[in-house]
Design a protein around this motif. Structure first.
Motif, PDB file in Angstrom:
ATOM      1  N   SER A  50      34.846  45.487  14.157  1.00 25.57           N
ATOM      2  CA  SER A  50      35.702  44.952  15.221  1.00 25.57           C
ATOM      3  C   SER A  50      35.295  43.535  15.550  1.00 25.57           C
ATOM      4  CB  SER A  50      35.607  45.825  16.468  1.00 25.57           C
ATOM      5  OG  SER A  50      35.450  47.166  16.121  1.00 25.57           O
ATOM      6  N   SER A  51      35.079  42.766  14.509  1.00 19.70           N
ATOM      7  CA  SER A  51      34.594  41.408  14.711  1.00 19.70           C
ATOM      8  C   SER A  51      35.508  40.593  15.606  1.00 19.70           C
ATOM      9  CB  SER A  51      34.455  40.706  13.361  1.00 19.70           C
ATOM     10  OG  SER A  51      35.739  40.470  12.833  1.00 19.70           O
ATOM     11  N   LYS A  52      36.790  40.959  15.574  1.00 20.63           N
ATOM     12  CA  LYS A  52      37.731  40.175  16.377  1.00 20.63           C
ATOM     13  C   LYS A  52      37.470  40.307  17.872  1.00 20.63           C
ATOM     14  CE  LYS A  52      41.758  39.735  13.440  1.00 20.63           C
ATOM     15  NZ  LYS A  52      43.014  40.359  13.079  1.00 20.63           N
ATOM     16  N   GLU A  53      36.839  41.395  18.226  1.00 25.45           N
ATOM     17  CA  GLU A  53      36.598  41.629  19.642  1.00 25.45           C
ATOM     18  C   GLU A  53      35.833  40.473  20.280  1.00 25.45           C
ATOM     19  OE1 GLU A  53      34.873  45.421  20.401  1.00 25.45           O
ATOM     20  OE2 GLU A  53      36.118  46.422  18.912  1.00 25.45           O
ATOM     21  N   VAL A  54      34.893  39.915  19.527  1.00 27.50           N
ATOM     22  CA  VAL A  54      34.062  38.840  20.066  1.00 27.50           C
ATOM     23  C   VAL A  54      34.894  37.666  20.557  1.00 27.50           C
ATOM     24  CG1 VAL A  54      31.757  37.981  19.651  1.00 27.50           C
ATOM     25  CG2 VAL A  54      32.951  39.264  17.843  1.00 27.50           C
ATOM     26  N   HIS A  55      35.885  37.326  19.779  1.00 30.50           N
ATOM     27  CA  HIS A  55      36.696  36.170  20.137  1.00 30.50           C
ATOM     28  C   HIS A  55      37.558  36.444  21.352  1.00 30.50           C
ATOM     29  CE1 HIS A  55      35.285  34.631  16.479  1.00 30.50           C
ATOM     30  NE2 HIS A  55      35.905  35.549  15.748  1.00 30.50           N
ATOM     31  N   PHE A  56      37.599  37.678  21.752  1.00 30.01           N
ATOM     32  CA  PHE A  56      38.549  38.007  22.787  1.00 30.01           C
ATOM     33  C   PHE A  56      38.031  37.669  24.187  1.00 30.01           C
ATOM     34  CE2 PHE A  56      42.495  39.549  23.848  1.00 30.01           C
ATOM     35  CZ  PHE A  56      42.400  40.223  25.041  1.00 30.01           C
ATOM     36  N   TYR A  57      36.775  37.894  24.369  1.00 26.47           N
ATOM     37  CA  TYR A  57      36.230  37.596  25.678  1.00 26.47           C
ATOM     38  C   TYR A  57      36.345  36.105  25.903  1.00 26.47           C
ATOM     39  CZ  TYR A  57      35.225  42.419  25.479  1.00 26.47           C
ATOM     40  OH  TYR A  57      35.391  43.765  25.368  1.00 26.47           O
ATOM     41  N   PRO A  58      36.852  35.733  27.050  1.00 25.77           N
ATOM     42  CA  PRO A  58      37.331  34.365  27.302  1.00 25.77           C
ATOM     43  C   PRO A  58      36.342  33.290  26.877  1.00 25.77           C
ATOM     44  CG  PRO A  58      36.946  35.600  29.330  1.00 25.77           C
ATOM     45  CD  PRO A  58      36.939  36.569  28.208  1.00 25.77           C
ATOM     46  N   PRO A  59      36.766  32.360  26.095  1.00 22.83           N
ATOM     47  CA  PRO A  59      35.883  31.312  25.586  1.00 22.83           C
ATOM     48  C   PRO A  59      35.535  30.292  26.661  1.00 22.83           C
ATOM     49  CG  PRO A  59      38.126  30.945  24.864  1.00 22.83           C
ATOM     50  CD  PRO A  59      38.130  32.205  25.649  1.00 22.83           C
ATOM     51  N   ASN A  60      36.375  30.154  27.664  1.00 18.86           N
ATOM     52  CA  ASN A  60      36.162  29.145  28.681  1.00 18.86           C
ATOM     53  C   ASN A  60      35.485  29.755  29.903  1.00 18.86           C
ATOM     54  OD1 ASN A  60      36.142  27.168  30.531  1.00 18.86           O
ATOM     55  ND2 ASN A  60      38.373  26.900  30.627  1.00 18.86           N
ATOM     56  N   LEU A  61      34.188  29.543  30.024  1.00 21.39           N
ATOM     57  CA  LEU A  61      33.469  30.209  31.100  1.00 21.39           C
ATOM     58  C   LEU A  61      33.644  29.535  32.449  1.00 21.39           C
ATOM     59  CD1 LEU A  61      30.277  31.437  29.290  1.00 21.39           C
ATOM     60  CD2 LEU A  61      32.204  32.740  30.177  1.00 21.39           C
ATOM     61  N   ARG A  62      34.274  28.370  32.431  1.00 24.40           N
ATOM     62  CA  ARG A  62      34.525  27.716  33.720  1.00 24.40           C
ATOM     63  C   ARG A  62      35.646  28.421  34.484  1.00 24.40           C
ATOM     64  NH1 ARG A  62      34.331  21.535  31.813  1.00 24.40           N
ATOM     65  NH2 ARG A  62      32.144  21.502  31.217  1.00 24.40           N
ATOM     66  N   LYS A 109      39.190  39.786  36.902  1.00 25.54           N
ATOM     67  CA  LYS A 109      40.194  40.557  36.157  1.00 25.54           C
ATOM     68  C   LYS A 109      39.538  41.732  35.456  1.00 25.54           C
ATOM     69  CE  LYS A 109      42.692  36.663  34.437  1.00 25.54           C
ATOM     70  NZ  LYS A 109      42.994  36.054  33.155  1.00 25.54           N
ATOM     71  N   PRO A 110      40.257  42.833  35.297  1.00 24.86           N
ATOM     72  CA  PRO A 110      39.704  43.901  34.481  1.00 24.86           C
ATOM     73  C   PRO A 110      39.568  43.386  33.056  1.00 24.86           C
ATOM     74  CG  PRO A 110      42.019  44.318  34.926  1.00 24.86           C
ATOM     75  CD  PRO A 110      41.604  43.120  35.743  1.00 24.86           C
ATOM     76  N   ILE A 111      38.530  43.826  32.388  1.00 26.38           N
ATOM     77  CA  ILE A 111      38.325  43.357  31.023  1.00 26.38           C
ATOM     78  C   ILE A 111      39.376  43.978  30.101  1.00 26.38           C
ATOM     79  CG2 ILE A 111      36.757  43.369  29.055  1.00 26.38           C
ATOM     80  CD1 ILE A 111      34.462  43.297  31.048  1.00 26.38           C
ATOM     81  N   ALA A 112      40.107  43.139  29.436  1.00 30.75           N
ATOM     82  CA  ALA A 112      41.158  43.629  28.536  1.00 30.75           C
ATOM     83  C   ALA A 112      40.529  44.201  27.272  1.00 30.75           C
ATOM     84  CB  ALA A 112      42.079  42.474  28.169  1.00 30.75           C
ATOM     85  N   PRO A 113      41.195  45.176  26.680  1.00 27.07           N
ATOM     86  CA  PRO A 113      40.670  45.714  25.424  1.00 27.07           C
ATOM     87  C   PRO A 113      40.785  44.657  24.335  1.00 27.07           C
ATOM     88  CG  PRO A 113      42.810  46.675  25.933  1.00 27.07           C
ATOM     89  CD  PRO A 113      42.429  45.819  27.087  1.00 27.07           C
ATOM     90  N   PRO A 114      39.979  44.805  23.290  1.00 28.40           N
ATOM     91  CA  PRO A 114      40.055  43.822  22.189  1.00 28.40           C
ATOM     92  C   PRO A 114      41.441  43.811  21.575  1.00 28.40           C
ATOM     93  CG  PRO A 114      38.730  45.739  21.594  1.00 28.40           C
ATOM     94  CD  PRO A 114      39.011  45.846  23.057  1.00 28.40           C
ATOM     95  N   PRO A 115      41.826  42.681  20.960  1.00 29.61           N
ATOM     96  CA  PRO A 115      43.207  42.486  20.521  1.00 29.61           C
ATOM     97  C   PRO A 115      43.691  43.547  19.531  1.00 29.61           C
ATOM     98  CG  PRO A 115      41.757  40.695  19.770  1.00 29.61           C
ATOM     99  CD  PRO A 115      40.972  41.538  20.681  1.00 29.61           C
ATOM    100  N   GLN A 116      42.801  43.934  18.607  1.00 31.61           N
ATOM    101  CA  GLN A 116      43.235  44.916  17.629  1.00 31.61           C
ATOM    102  C   GLN A 116      43.586  46.232  18.328  1.00 31.61           C
ATOM    103  OE1 GLN A 116      40.581  46.364  14.387  1.00 31.61           O
ATOM    104  NE2 GLN A 116      41.419  44.594  13.332  1.00 31.61           N
ATOM    105  N   GLU A 117      42.747  46.585  19.281  1.00 34.16           N
ATOM    106  CA  GLU A 117      42.982  47.819  20.011  1.00 34.16           C
ATOM    107  C   GLU A 117      44.256  47.707  20.847  1.00 34.16           C
ATOM    108  OE1 GLU A 117      39.407  49.376  21.886  1.00 34.16           O
ATOM    109  OE2 GLU A 117      40.704  50.351  23.365  1.00 34.16           O
ATOM    110  N   GLN A 118      44.416  46.547  21.484  1.00 27.18           N
ATOM    111  CA  GLN A 118      45.615  46.335  22.291  1.00 27.18           C
ATOM    112  C   GLN A 118      46.864  46.432  21.415  1.00 27.18           C
ATOM    113  OE1 GLN A 118      45.561  45.900  25.745  1.00 27.18           O
ATOM    114  NE2 GLN A 118      47.691  46.436  25.358  1.00 27.18           N
ATOM    115  N   CYS A 119      46.758  45.898  20.230  1.00 25.91           N
ATOM    116  CA  CYS A 119      47.882  45.954  19.285  1.00 25.91           C
ATOM    117  C   CYS A 119      48.249  47.404  18.993  1.00 25.91           C
ATOM    118  CB  CYS A 119      47.485  45.224  17.987  1.00 25.91           C
ATOM    119  SG  CYS A 119      48.723  45.300  16.684  1.00 25.91           S
ATOM    120  N   VAL A 120      47.240  48.242  18.767  1.00 19.11           N
ATOM    121  CA  VAL A 120      47.494  49.660  18.484  1.00 19.11           C
ATOM    122  C   VAL A 120      48.151  50.346  19.681  1.00 19.11           C
ATOM    123  CG1 VAL A 120      46.401  51.892  18.044  1.00 19.11           C
ATOM    124  CG2 VAL A 120      45.668  49.880  16.764  1.00 19.11           C
ATOM    125  N   LEU A 121      47.660  50.026  20.878  1.00 13.56           N
ATOM    126  CA  LEU A 121      48.242  50.639  22.075  1.00 13.56           C
ATOM    127  C   LEU A 121      49.697  50.205  22.255  1.00 13.56           C
ATOM    128  CD1 LEU A 121      45.208  50.270  24.543  1.00 13.56           C
ATOM    129  CD2 LEU A 121      45.929  52.312  23.284  1.00 13.56           C
TER     130      LEU A 121
END
Lengths: 97, 113, 97, 113, 97, 113
Positions: B51-63, B70-82
């Motif tokens: 699930s390497s894509k998951e890493v990129h999902f957590y917001p890159p901009n920490l500012r 916000k509730p943490i969204a599921p990783p994109p691949q998982e969201q796609c399946v849902l």
């Protein structure tokens, strides 16, 4: 599409042939339904899956798609009756005993 | 479909057949749905982690501090399946409704002949 | 995925319903397996067929592909239970007697 | 799958069903394999001879005498079919092994609930 | 491809196993036929559908396509026998009682 | 196929099975044909009217008076479906003829072993 309605059933027992025909009709309808689901999904639903709801365009597309499938179904049926395409002629043949 | 010409025994028998078929159809629908969403959402089998894509999902901009609330969204691949599952069920339901209408219409047309 | 294990079987006879459920479970597993074979073949195997062995990349891809399919299977199952999608709601309908 | 809750008579009956299904599955697998390899390896139906590609396969350079000692390789289309079959069987076997592992794991997880 | 011909049938009754085998052979042939129809349609028939007749090129293509399919069928069959690929080895496994 | 080793009772039974299968196969062929022609001929679901293409079909040049004597051709989408059906049946028939030849040949080859 109805194969039923010839002759009345015996009061108590089961007319095997009648049940078989109804089962085949059921199979046929299910098969057609599944093909519509699959074809219209391919034609109408974006596979980006950015959201889980059908958007307006997709919904309209589905409605038209189903209607069109029924039209085509009718046309093909008429054409086949005109051609008189019998079941046997399109099969692999060679099944006579 | 019209089973009114059938005897009660036949109708009972048909009901059992229909029940079994619905179970089968449901299972086939289920596995075809899994296959469909798998094929649409999972494409990257060359990366190291599953699930390497998951890493990129957590917001890159920490500012952007709003992410913390916000509730943490599921990783994109998982969201796609849902979403794929959700959408397919709605699609299938809509097709079913239209199908029933056209079918009823067709039956009516046959009756009038 | 197990439909078995409710009630114990009669000593000698055959519980028809139990056998039917086991058969359906078997069909389900076979169906899923065949879909994995087919999907992972499409995703992992090069169709150039320059050689008959699986190369390293293909082997790794297959392992990940199967694992991922099981994950998706689980996610879809959970989602469907959450939605409460009943068998009937997705069928062509109109089958009541 | 767990058939341990079944009576001996039921298990015997299931065994017959499983045997028949395995035969059916094998046949379906076989014909789908033929279809798959046919579709991947055979594309040219416009040439005159059915196996026109074979001609190009026999070494064009006759000065290379080593070909005379090598066993003659099958024509490329045929080799493609052989490799395709080989590869599919190995693919299928590997998927089967992984499938069994994941399935066992899943069953174990269900048991612990 | 023939599974028949072992032992003779009882005069009056039905040898269930023999009938089952003949049915499976029938299923197999039908399955292969349907795959040929579908594969050769994809390879030979233009989907523009400007006319309803097969043109010369399509007809020749169909003849070659069917012949080729039989060749591939034979090759795959031989290869599988050589590998000794048993039915069980390719299945999902885990079906022992 | 060779059923000559069967008893008359078995042959009769097989005949019933074959009949039922032919019905099923015909139905499957029919619905796959509808699906095939639908997928090839119907692509535009974004336009307002279902058969918007029909409009373009009626001759745009009214000075060409010959159109008045010609039978009015069906709209292109419909014509596509008719041709698709026609062509598929002919295709299927031709495949059937070749299939029977090759099958007979194969059976003959097996016999001679």
């Amino acid at each position: 599409m109805s194969f039923l309605g010839r002759g009345s059933a015996p009061a108590g027992g089961i007319n095997q042939e009648r049940v078989e025909m109804a089962t085949q009709e059921l199979d046929m309808i299910t098969d057609i339904f599944n093909r519509i689901v699959s074809s219209c999904h391919a034609k109408c639903i974006s596979t980006r899956y950015a959201e889980g709801d059908l958007n307006k365009g997709e919904s309209v597309c589905i409605d038209r798609c189903v209607a069109k499938f029924f039209e085509v179904n009718k046309k093909v049926g008429e054409k086949m009756q005109a051609v008189g395409a019998a079941a046997g002629s399109a099969g692999p043949g060679g099944f006579s005993l | 479909m019209d089973f009114s010409a059938m005897s009660p025994a036949e109708q009972a028998h048909m009901n059992r057949i229909i029940e079994r078929k619905q179970m089968q159809d449901f299972m086939r629908m289920y596995s075809s749905l899994v296959e469909r969403c798998f094929n649409s959402c999972c494409n990257d089998f060359t990366s190291k982690a599953l699930s390497s894509k998951e890493v990129h999902f957590y917001p890159p901009n920490l500012r952007d501090r709003s992410v913390l609330t916000k509730p943490i969204a599921p990783p994109p691949q998982e969201q796609c399946v849902l979403n794929c599952t959700d959408k397919f069920l709605k699609h299938s339901e809509r097709v079913g409704a239209r199908f029933a209408e056209h079918n009823a219409e067709m039956m009516g047309a046959n009756m009038n002949k």
